[in-house]
Scaffold this motif. Structure first.
Motif, PDB file in Angstrom:
ATOM      1  N   LYS A 259      31.674  44.868  44.627  1.00  0.00           N
ATOM      2  CA  LYS A 259      30.940  45.800  45.490  1.00  0.00           C
ATOM      3  C   LYS A 259      31.927  46.297  46.526  1.00  0.00           C
ATOM      4  O   LYS A 259      32.708  45.503  47.060  1.00  0.00           O
TER       5      LYS A 259
ATOM      6  N   ASP B 162      27.813  51.999  50.677  1.00  0.00           N
ATOM      7  CA  ASP B 162      28.112  50.834  49.838  1.00  0.00           C
ATOM      8  C   ASP B 162      27.832  51.183  48.388  1.00  0.00           C
ATOM      9  O   ASP B 162      26.819  51.810  48.090  1.00  0.00           O
TER      10      ASP B 162
ATOM     11  N   GLU C 243      27.633  49.643  44.357  1.00  0.00           N
ATOM     12  CA  GLU C 243      27.619  48.527  43.418  1.00  0.00           C
ATOM     13  C   GLU C 243      28.796  48.726  42.460  1.00  0.00           C
ATOM     14  O   GLU C 243      29.291  49.846  42.308  1.00  0.00           O
TER      15      GLU C 243
END
Length: 146
Positions: A134, A65, A67
């Motif tokens: 995101k 993941d 940002e």
């Protein structure tokens, strides 16, 4: 199959998929079966994205993941332009949600998203469509050289 591990100067051939927070797919190299090629350290990806790839080997897959700052950045207000409605024609109508390619002075095309149409003014957003979001990257490493 070589046991090359991705390092700071590796050339990497890989498939990737980008998913948004709601789970929808934003992009994938698998759709057209055209893997991406990357030269680590060439500046085309953010430092944190590259760090996620370091140490992976051909045949490995990973999901991570990111940002917004590590993916496509935050939207830049300087990338919002106001264009006169008269500049649009039947082949490229000013409709909210349309993506229109604008030719830059150097001849390259830059896609812009029509955000708003008010009177004679059309608001065009040249930020990356995934800016400020995101995202989850899923990578399948196919080949590592160097």
């Amino acid at each position: 199959m070589s046991e090359h591990v991705i390092g700071e100067k590796s050339e990497v051939l890989f498939h990737f998929s980008i998913k948004l927070e709601d789970g929808s797919a934003a992009d994938s190299t698998k759709v057209h079966n055209k893997p991406a090629k990357l030269f680590m350290g060439d500046g085309s990806l953010t430092e944190n994205f590259e760090k996620c790839l370091l140490g992976l080997k051909a045949g490995e897959s990973k999901s991570f993941d990111l940002e917004p700052e590590d993916a496509f950045g935050q939207p830049n207000p300087d990338n919002i332009y106001y264009v006169e409605r008269s500049k649009f024609g039947p082949d490229a109508p000013a409709e909210v949600g349309s993506i229109i390619a604008f030719t830059q002075p150097d001849g390259t095309e830059l896609p812009g998203l029509v955000r708003e149409v008010a009177g004679d003014s059309v608001t065009i957003d040249f930020n990356h469509p995934l800016a400020g979001q995101k995202v989850t990257f899923e990578v399948d490493i196919l080949e590592v050289n160097g």
